[in-house]
Design a protein around this motif. Structure first.
Motif, PDB file in Angstrom:
ATOM      1  N   MET A  92      -0.214  58.462  65.393  1.00  0.00           N
ATOM      2  CA  MET A  92      -0.859  58.756  64.131  1.00  0.00           C
ATOM      3  C   MET A  92      -2.135  57.931  64.016  1.00  0.00           C
ATOM      4  SD  MET A  92       2.322  58.940  61.475  1.00  0.00           S
ATOM      5  CE  MET A  92       1.301  59.401  60.090  1.00  0.00           C
ATOM      6  N   ASN A  93      -3.051  58.440  63.249  1.00  0.00           N
ATOM      7  CA  ASN A  93      -4.304  57.734  63.024  1.00  0.00           C
ATOM      8  C   ASN A  93      -4.631  57.836  61.540  1.00  0.00           C
ATOM      9  OD1 ASN A  93      -6.817  56.571  63.135  1.00  0.00           O
ATOM     10  ND2 ASN A  93      -7.808  58.336  64.037  1.00  0.00           N
ATOM     11  N   ILE A  94      -4.292  56.796  60.805  1.00  0.00           N
ATOM     12  CA  ILE A  94      -4.582  56.749  59.374  1.00  0.00           C
ATOM     13  C   ILE A  94      -5.358  55.464  59.117  1.00  0.00           C
ATOM     14  CG2 ILE A  94      -3.639  56.806  57.041  1.00  0.00           C
ATOM     15  CD1 ILE A  94      -1.168  58.161  58.201  1.00  0.00           C
ATOM     16  N   PRO A  95      -6.691  55.512  59.303  1.00  0.00           N
ATOM     17  CA  PRO A  95      -7.496  54.301  59.098  1.00  0.00           C
ATOM     18  C   PRO A  95      -7.571  53.927  57.614  1.00  0.00           C
ATOM     19  CG  PRO A  95      -8.903  56.178  59.628  1.00  0.00           C
ATOM     20  CD  PRO A  95      -7.490  56.646  59.747  1.00  0.00           C
ATOM     21  N   VAL A  96      -7.670  52.622  57.378  1.00  0.00           N
ATOM     22  CA  VAL A  96      -7.801  52.085  56.025  1.00  0.00           C
ATOM     23  C   VAL A  96      -9.138  51.355  55.954  1.00  0.00           C
ATOM     24  CG1 VAL A  96      -6.772  50.575  54.285  1.00  0.00           C
ATOM     25  CG2 VAL A  96      -5.294  51.780  55.915  1.00  0.00           C
ATOM     26  N   ASP A  97      -9.984  51.713  54.978  1.00  0.00           N
ATOM     27  CA  ASP A  97     -11.284  51.058  54.850  1.00  0.00           C
ATOM     28  C   ASP A  97     -11.148  49.771  54.017  1.00  0.00           C
ATOM     29  OD1 ASP A  97     -11.426  51.675  52.093  1.00  0.00           O
ATOM     30  OD2 ASP A  97     -12.684  53.429  52.419  1.00  0.00           O
ATOM     31  N   PRO A  98     -12.181  48.962  53.943  1.00  0.00           N
ATOM     32  CA  PRO A  98     -12.100  47.684  53.221  1.00  0.00           C
ATOM     33  C   PRO A  98     -11.690  47.814  51.749  1.00  0.00           C
ATOM     34  CG  PRO A  98     -14.057  47.707  54.585  1.00  0.00           C
ATOM     35  CD  PRO A  98     -13.477  49.099  54.626  1.00  0.00           C
ATOM     36  N   GLN A  99     -11.920  48.969  51.149  1.00  0.00           N
ATOM     37  CA  GLN A  99     -11.525  49.173  49.759  1.00  0.00           C
ATOM     38  C   GLN A  99     -10.073  49.646  49.626  1.00  0.00           C
ATOM     39  OE1 GLN A  99     -14.536  50.521  51.024  1.00  0.00           O
ATOM     40  NE2 GLN A  99     -15.533  48.679  50.286  1.00  0.00           N
ATOM     41  N   GLY A 100      -9.390  49.841  50.748  1.00  0.00           N
ATOM     42  CA  GLY A 100      -7.994  50.272  50.724  1.00  0.00           C
ATOM     43  C   GLY A 100      -7.806  51.778  50.749  1.00  0.00           C
ATOM     44  N   ASN A 101      -8.887  52.533  50.896  1.00  0.00           N
ATOM     45  CA  ASN A 101      -8.777  53.989  50.982  1.00  0.00           C
ATOM     46  C   ASN A 101      -8.305  54.402  52.371  1.00  0.00           C
ATOM     47  OD1 ASN A 101      -9.961  54.412  48.332  1.00  0.00           O
ATOM     48  ND2 ASN A 101     -11.882  53.776  49.273  1.00  0.00           N
ATOM     49  N   THR A 102      -7.522  55.453  52.433  1.00  0.00           N
ATOM     50  CA  THR A 102      -7.033  55.951  53.726  1.00  0.00           C
ATOM     51  C   THR A 102      -7.621  57.315  54.024  1.00  0.00           C
ATOM     52  OG1 THR A 102      -5.087  56.952  52.685  1.00  0.00           O
ATOM     53  CG2 THR A 102      -4.844  54.705  53.530  1.00  0.00           C
ATOM     54  N   GLN A 103      -7.627  57.652  55.308  1.00  0.00           N
ATOM     55  CA  GLN A 103      -8.063  58.968  55.770  1.00  0.00           C
ATOM     56  C   GLN A 103      -7.039  59.480  56.766  1.00  0.00           C
ATOM     57  OE1 GLN A 103     -11.897  58.295  57.535  1.00  0.00           O
ATOM     58  NE2 GLN A 103     -12.967  58.533  55.590  1.00  0.00           N
ATOM     59  N   TRP A 104      -7.019  60.780  56.970  1.00  0.00           N
ATOM     60  CA  TRP A 104      -6.155  61.401  57.964  1.00  0.00           C
ATOM     61  C   TRP A 104      -7.020  61.772  59.161  1.00  0.00           C
ATOM     62  CZ3 TRP A 104      -0.977  61.848  56.836  1.00  0.00           C
ATOM     63  CH2 TRP A 104      -0.614  61.637  55.524  1.00  0.00           C
ATOM     64  N   GLY A 105      -6.813  61.128  60.286  1.00  0.00           N
ATOM     65  CA  GLY A 105      -7.599  61.408  61.478  1.00  0.00           C
ATOM     66  C   GLY A 105      -6.724  61.850  62.631  1.00  0.00           C
ATOM     67  N   GLU A 106      -7.343  62.424  63.647  1.00  0.00           N
ATOM     68  CA  GLU A 106      -6.593  62.804  64.846  1.00  0.00           C
ATOM     69  C   GLU A 106      -6.235  61.548  65.640  1.00  0.00           C
ATOM     70  OE1 GLU A 106      -7.699  66.141  67.150  1.00  0.00           O
ATOM     71  OE2 GLU A 106      -8.919  66.981  65.544  1.00  0.00           O
ATOM     72  N   PRO A 107      -5.156  61.582  66.397  1.00  0.00           N
ATOM     73  CA  PRO A 107      -4.743  60.419  67.179  1.00  0.00           C
ATOM     74  C   PRO A 107      -5.841  59.959  68.135  1.00  0.00           C
ATOM     75  CG  PRO A 107      -3.032  62.098  67.189  1.00  0.00           C
ATOM     76  CD  PRO A 107      -4.243  62.710  66.573  1.00  0.00           C
ATOM     77  N   LEU A 108      -5.913  58.659  68.353  1.00  0.00           N
ATOM     78  CA  LEU A 108      -6.868  58.076  69.290  1.00  0.00           C
ATOM     79  C   LEU A 108      -6.223  57.788  70.640  1.00  0.00           C
ATOM     80  CD1 LEU A 108      -8.570  55.553  66.840  1.00  0.00           C
ATOM     81  CD2 LEU A 108      -9.330  57.858  67.456  1.00  0.00           C
ATOM     82  N   SER A 109      -4.901  57.757  70.683  1.00  0.00           N
ATOM     83  CA  SER A 109      -4.201  57.433  71.925  1.00  0.00           C
ATOM     84  C   SER A 109      -4.264  58.603  72.894  1.00  0.00           C
ATOM     85  CB  SER A 109      -2.744  57.067  71.642  1.00  0.00           C
ATOM     86  OG  SER A 109      -2.090  58.155  71.032  1.00  0.00           O
ATOM     87  N   LYS A 110      -4.103  58.255  74.169  1.00  0.00           N
ATOM     88  CA  LYS A 110      -4.128  59.247  75.239  1.00  0.00           C
ATOM     89  C   LYS A 110      -2.887  59.058  76.105  1.00  0.00           C
ATOM     90  CE  LYS A 110      -9.166  59.181  75.300  1.00  0.00           C
ATOM     91  NZ  LYS A 110      -9.198  58.553  74.009  1.00  0.00           N
ATOM     92  N   PRO A 111      -2.499  60.066  76.865  1.00  0.00           N
ATOM     93  CA  PRO A 111      -1.344  59.904  77.752  1.00  0.00           C
ATOM     94  C   PRO A 111      -1.496  58.651  78.617  1.00  0.00           C
ATOM     95  CG  PRO A 111      -2.038  62.195  77.725  1.00  0.00           C
ATOM     96  CD  PRO A 111      -3.085  61.414  76.971  1.00  0.00           C
ATOM     97  N   GLY A 112      -0.442  57.879  78.675  1.00  0.00           N
ATOM     98  CA  GLY A 112      -0.454  56.655  79.472  1.00  0.00           C
ATOM     99  C   GLY A 112      -0.785  55.412  78.668  1.00  0.00           C
ATOM    100  N   ASP A 113      -1.314  55.560  77.452  1.00  0.00           N
ATOM    101  CA  ASP A 113      -1.571  54.394  76.604  1.00  0.00           C
ATOM    102  C   ASP A 113      -0.238  53.743  76.237  1.00  0.00           C
ATOM    103  OD1 ASP A 113      -4.244  54.931  76.670  1.00  0.00           O
ATOM    104  OD2 ASP A 113      -4.405  55.562  74.576  1.00  0.00           O
ATOM    105  N   ARG A 114      -0.296  52.463  75.897  1.00  0.00           N
ATOM    106  CA  ARG A 114       0.941  51.778  75.521  1.00  0.00           C
ATOM    107  C   ARG A 114       0.650  50.666  74.534  1.00  0.00           C
ATOM    108  NH1 ARG A 114       2.295  48.576  81.075  1.00  0.00           N
ATOM    109  NH2 ARG A 114       0.548  47.140  80.991  1.00  0.00           N
ATOM    110  N   VAL A 115       1.699  50.257  73.880  1.00  0.00           N
ATOM    111  CA  VAL A 115       1.658  49.149  72.931  1.00  0.00           C
ATOM    112  C   VAL A 115       2.784  48.207  73.305  1.00  0.00           C
ATOM    113  CG1 VAL A 115       1.919  48.494  70.518  1.00  0.00           C
ATOM    114  CG2 VAL A 115       0.777  50.625  71.091  1.00  0.00           C
ATOM    115  N   THR A 116       2.517  46.913  73.282  1.00  0.00           N
ATOM    116  CA  THR A 116       3.528  45.918  73.592  1.00  0.00           C
ATOM    117  C   THR A 116       3.757  45.041  72.364  1.00  0.00           C
ATOM    118  OG1 THR A 116       2.855  45.866  75.912  1.00  0.00           O
ATOM    119  CG2 THR A 116       4.140  43.999  75.111  1.00  0.00           C
TER     120      THR A 116
END
Length: 63
Positions: free
Chosen positions: A1-25
């Motif tokens: 998911m890609n839901i960025p939050v700006d400095p004022q606390g507003n959110t947006q709905w964006g397309e995912p930034l991750s790609k196949p093979g990406d990972r989080v530890t």
């Protein structure tokens, strides 16, 4: 998911930034319970426009 939050606390709905093979530890510093959930959102592009099943792999390393 890609839901960025700006400095004022507003959110947006964006397309995912991750790609196949990406990972989080994550490293747990205390005992914890981890829950994985699949987001069913298929109306907005927040999970990608394809809306096709994707795989998820996780590894638990206990030290």
């Amino acid at each position: 998911m890609n839901i960025p939050v700006d400095p004022q606390g507003n959110t947006q709905w964006g397309e995912p930034l991750s790609k196949p093979g990406d990972r989080v530890t994550f490293r747990a510093c205390l005992d914890c319970i981890v829950v994985l959930s699949a987001c069913p959102q298929d109306i907005l592009p927040v999970n990608g426009r394809e809306c096709v099943p994707t795989s998820l792999e996780y590894v638990l390393n206990a030290h």
